[in-house]
Scaffold this motif. Structure first.
Motif, PDB file in Angstrom:
ATOM      1  N   MET A  86    -112.605 -72.854  89.897  1.00 18.72           N
ATOM      2  CA  MET A  86    -113.354 -71.608  89.820  1.00 18.72           C
ATOM      3  C   MET A  86    -112.594 -70.518  89.069  1.00 18.72           C
ATOM      4  N   ASN A  87    -111.272 -70.710  88.896  1.00 22.32           N
ATOM      5  CA  ASN A  87    -110.489 -69.736  88.147  1.00 22.32           C
ATOM      6  C   ASN A  87    -110.627 -69.906  86.641  1.00 22.32           C
ATOM      7  N   ASP A  88    -111.175 -71.050  86.194  1.00 25.31           N
ATOM      8  CA  ASP A  88    -111.425 -71.200  84.764  1.00 25.31           C
ATOM      9  C   ASP A  88    -112.659 -72.032  84.500  1.00 25.31           C
ATOM     10  N   LEU A  89    -113.795 -71.347  84.416  1.00 24.44           N
ATOM     11  CA  LEU A  89    -115.050 -72.058  84.164  1.00 24.44           C
ATOM     12  C   LEU A  89    -115.393 -72.101  82.674  1.00 24.44           C
ATOM     13  N   THR A  90    -114.609 -71.401  81.849  1.00 20.82           N
ATOM     14  CA  THR A  90    -114.928 -71.404  80.409  1.00 20.82           C
ATOM     15  C   THR A  90    -114.614 -72.772  79.801  1.00 20.82           C
ATOM     16  N   LYS A  91    -113.614 -73.456  80.359  1.00 21.71           N
ATOM     17  CA  LYS A  91    -113.288 -74.806  79.880  1.00 21.71           C
ATOM     18  C   LYS A  91    -113.527 -75.789  81.019  1.00 21.71           C
ATOM     19  N   HIS A  92    -114.811 -75.980  81.332  1.00 23.65           N
ATOM     20  CA  HIS A  92    -115.200 -76.834  82.458  1.00 23.65           C
ATOM     21  C   HIS A  92    -115.566 -78.220  81.928  1.00 23.65           C
ATOM     22  N   PHE A  93    -114.602 -79.136  81.919  1.00 21.95           N
ATOM     23  CA  PHE A  93    -114.839 -80.508  81.456  1.00 21.95           C
ATOM     24  C   PHE A  93    -115.542 -80.528  80.092  1.00 21.95           C
ATOM     25  N   GLY A  94    -115.059 -79.688  79.188  1.00 29.83           N
ATOM     26  CA  GLY A  94    -115.604 -79.681  77.839  1.00 29.83           C
ATOM     27  C   GLY A  94    -116.850 -78.822  77.662  1.00 29.83           C
ATOM     28  N   THR A  95    -117.290 -78.145  78.721  1.00 28.00           N
ATOM     29  CA  THR A  95    -118.414 -77.227  78.553  1.00 28.00           C
ATOM     30  C   THR A  95    -118.014 -75.842  79.063  1.00 28.00           C
ATOM     31  N   ASP A  96    -118.844 -74.876  78.751  1.00 24.67           N
ATOM     32  CA  ASP A  96    -118.619 -73.521  79.246  1.00 24.67           C
ATOM     33  C   ASP A  96    -119.573 -73.292  80.418  1.00 24.67           C
ATOM     34  N   ALA A  97    -119.016 -73.179  81.614  1.00 22.05           N
ATOM     35  CA  ALA A  97    -119.843 -72.971  82.814  1.00 22.05           C
ATOM     36  C   ALA A  97    -119.570 -71.590  83.402  1.00 22.05           C
ATOM     37  N   SER A  98    -119.139 -70.667  82.543  1.00 17.51           N
ATOM     38  CA  SER A  98    -118.722 -69.359  83.070  1.00 17.51           C
ATOM     39  C   SER A  98    -119.899 -68.553  83.633  1.00 17.51           C
ATOM     40  N   LEU A  99    -119.586 -67.656  84.537  1.00 14.57           N
ATOM     41  CA  LEU A  99    -120.577 -66.887  85.299  1.00 14.57           C
ATOM     42  C   LEU A  99    -120.168 -65.430  85.324  1.00 14.57           C
ATOM     43  N   ASP A 100    -121.114 -64.566  85.698  1.00 14.74           N
ATOM     44  CA  ASP A 100    -120.678 -63.188  85.907  1.00 14.74           C
ATOM     45  C   ASP A 100    -119.808 -63.148  87.167  1.00 14.74           C
ATOM     46  N   GLU A 101    -118.959 -62.114  87.228  1.00 12.43           N
ATOM     47  CA  GLU A 101    -117.910 -62.073  88.242  1.00 12.43           C
ATOM     48  C   GLU A 101    -118.454 -62.118  89.677  1.00 12.43           C
ATOM     49  N   LYS A 102    -119.584 -61.460  89.892  1.00 10.09           N
ATOM     50  CA  LYS A 102    -120.149 -61.426  91.236  1.00 10.09           C
ATOM     51  C   LYS A 102    -120.548 -62.828  91.715  1.00 10.09           C
ATOM     52  N   ARG A 103    -121.186 -63.562  90.819  1.00  4.46           N
ATOM     53  CA  ARG A 103    -121.637 -64.917  91.163  1.00  4.46           C
ATOM     54  C   ARG A 103    -120.444 -65.866  91.279  1.00  4.46           C
ATOM     55  N   ARG A 104    -119.471 -65.682  90.402  1.00  2.00           N
ATOM     56  CA  ARG A 104    -118.289 -66.543  90.448  1.00  2.00           C
ATOM     57  C   ARG A 104    -117.579 -66.390  91.797  1.00  2.00           C
TER      58      ARG A 104
ATOM     59  N   PRO B 278    -103.474 -79.643  91.809  1.00  2.00           N
ATOM     60  CA  PRO B 278    -104.790 -79.956  92.395  1.00  2.00           C
ATOM     61  C   PRO B 278    -105.678 -80.718  91.407  1.00  2.00           C
ATOM     62  N   LEU B 279    -106.291 -81.792  91.867  1.00  2.00           N
ATOM     63  CA  LEU B 279    -107.234 -82.540  91.043  1.00  2.00           C
ATOM     64  C   LEU B 279    -108.529 -81.752  90.926  1.00  2.00           C
ATOM     65  N   LEU B 280    -109.142 -81.796  89.748  1.00  2.00           N
ATOM     66  CA  LEU B 280    -110.419 -81.109  89.575  1.00  2.00           C
ATOM     67  C   LEU B 280    -111.585 -82.085  89.684  1.00  2.00           C
ATOM     68  N   ARG B 281    -111.282 -83.356  89.585  1.00  3.48           N
ATOM     69  CA  ARG B 281    -112.344 -84.356  89.662  1.00  3.48           C
ATOM     70  C   ARG B 281    -112.341 -85.074  91.007  1.00  3.48           C
ATOM     71  N   ILE B 282    -113.505 -85.087  91.648  1.00  3.29           N
ATOM     72  CA  ILE B 282    -113.694 -85.903  92.856  1.00  3.29           C
ATOM     73  C   ILE B 282    -113.415 -87.364  92.500  1.00  3.29           C
ATOM     74  N   THR B 283    -113.871 -87.747  91.302  1.00  3.17           N
ATOM     75  CA  THR B 283    -113.755 -89.150  90.876  1.00  3.17           C
ATOM     76  C   THR B 283    -112.306 -89.579  90.623  1.00  3.17           C
ATOM     77  N   GLN B 284    -111.372 -88.635  90.662  1.00  2.00           N
ATOM     78  CA  GLN B 284    -109.960 -89.019  90.527  1.00  2.00           C
ATOM     79  C   GLN B 284    -109.217 -88.960  91.857  1.00  2.00           C
ATOM     80  N   THR B 285    -109.925 -88.627  92.917  1.00  2.57           N
ATOM     81  CA  THR B 285    -109.250 -88.554  94.209  1.00  2.57           C
ATOM     82  C   THR B 285    -109.021 -89.958  94.772  1.00  2.57           C
ATOM     83  N   GLU B 286    -108.010 -90.043  95.585  1.00  2.00           N
ATOM     84  CA  GLU B 286    -107.630 -91.329  96.187  1.00  2.00           C
ATOM     85  C   GLU B 286    -108.811 -91.898  96.983  1.00  2.00           C
ATOM     86  N   ARG B 287    -109.533 -91.033  97.699  1.00  2.00           N
ATOM     87  CA  ARG B 287    -110.640 -91.510  98.520  1.00  2.00           C
ATOM     88  C   ARG B 287    -111.763 -92.123  97.669  1.00  2.00           C
TER      89      ARG B 287
END
Ligand code: HEC
Ligand code: HEC
Length: 157
Positions: free
Chosen positions: A59-77, A103-112
């Motif tokens: 949530m601290n960097d949504l501008t580079k979200h897995f190759g896309t820009d998912a940024s939001l206005d500050e209130k929503r973020r 911290p891993l950002l991908r669920i798909t990379q977690t051990e579980r």
């Protein structure tokens, strides 16, 4: 047997019976801002699948979200960050840091996730009908409802 004991036994058997059904459910708590902003490109991933450090890093960097820009206005973020923080982690999350402690950002990379999907070969994720391990709904028909139970799994050809 007293009636209190009988009630207790009935209660215990109900609890025991309902446990397996809960095992692979990750209900996503209702949150309109999260639904609008985080379930448009992919399904609403369950907050319980990552711990708070991972969500904070994301949530601290949504501008580079897995190759896309998912940024939001500050209130929503901030609203979504708070929601994820409040619902993160838990008994079923497992380890969500990499070997260096980041911290891993991908669920798909977690051990579980990796452990639960041991029997799915990497080539399967490349199929045109699937495309990515992050495409949970391709195989878990009820994923949008937070249901990952075995009986809802169909791997498309
Ligand atoms: C503009 C489209 C877009 C929006 C909006 C978006 N995402 Fe994503 N997200 C992606 C893409 C693309 C991926 C990578 C998918 C893949 O690898 O198949 C991704 C991946 C993820 C992953 C990792 C999935 C994995 O591999 O385990 C998480 C977690 C995630 N997003 C959470 C969020 C959250 C939280 C929000 C809302 C703040 C959000 N996303 C909003 C496009 C988006
Ligand atoms: C290619 C198909 C496929 C994709 C994509 C996929 N899964 Fe799975 N998933 C499976 C299969 C198959 C199993 C059952 C493995 C077994 O029983 O050994 C499974 C098991 C699980 C389980 C444990 C269920 C149980 O009853 O033990 C969870 C939780 C889960 N997946 C979550 C996810 C999430 C979250 C995503 C997306 C980030 C995802 N899966 C993506 C195929 C997939």
């Amino acid at each position: 047997m007293t009636s209190t004991t009988k009630h207790l036994l009935v209660l215990l058997s109900v609890v025991a019976w309902s446990l397996p059904a809960q095992a692979d459910r990750y209900p996503v708590p209702k949150n309109p801002v999260f639904d609008e902003e985080c379930a448009s490109c992919h399904l609403a991933f369950p907050p319980q699948m990552l711990d708070a450090n991972s969500w904070r890093a994301m949530m601290n960097d949504l501008t580079k979200h897995f190759g896309t820009d998912a940024s939001l206005d500050e209130k929503r973020r901030v609203a979504i960050a708070d929601f994820l923080n409040a619902n993160a982690g838990g008994r079923k999350t497992g380890v969500t840091i990499d070997a260096t402690g980041k911290p891993l950002l991908r669920i798909t990379q977690t051990e579980r996730f990796i452990r639960k999907h041991r029997e799915v070969s990497p080539a399967v994720y490349q199929r045109a009908s699937i495309k990515s391990p992050a495409n949970c709904t391709a195989c878990h028909a009820n994923a949008a409802a937070g249901d990952y139970e075995e009986r809802g799994i169909r791997i498309p050809k």
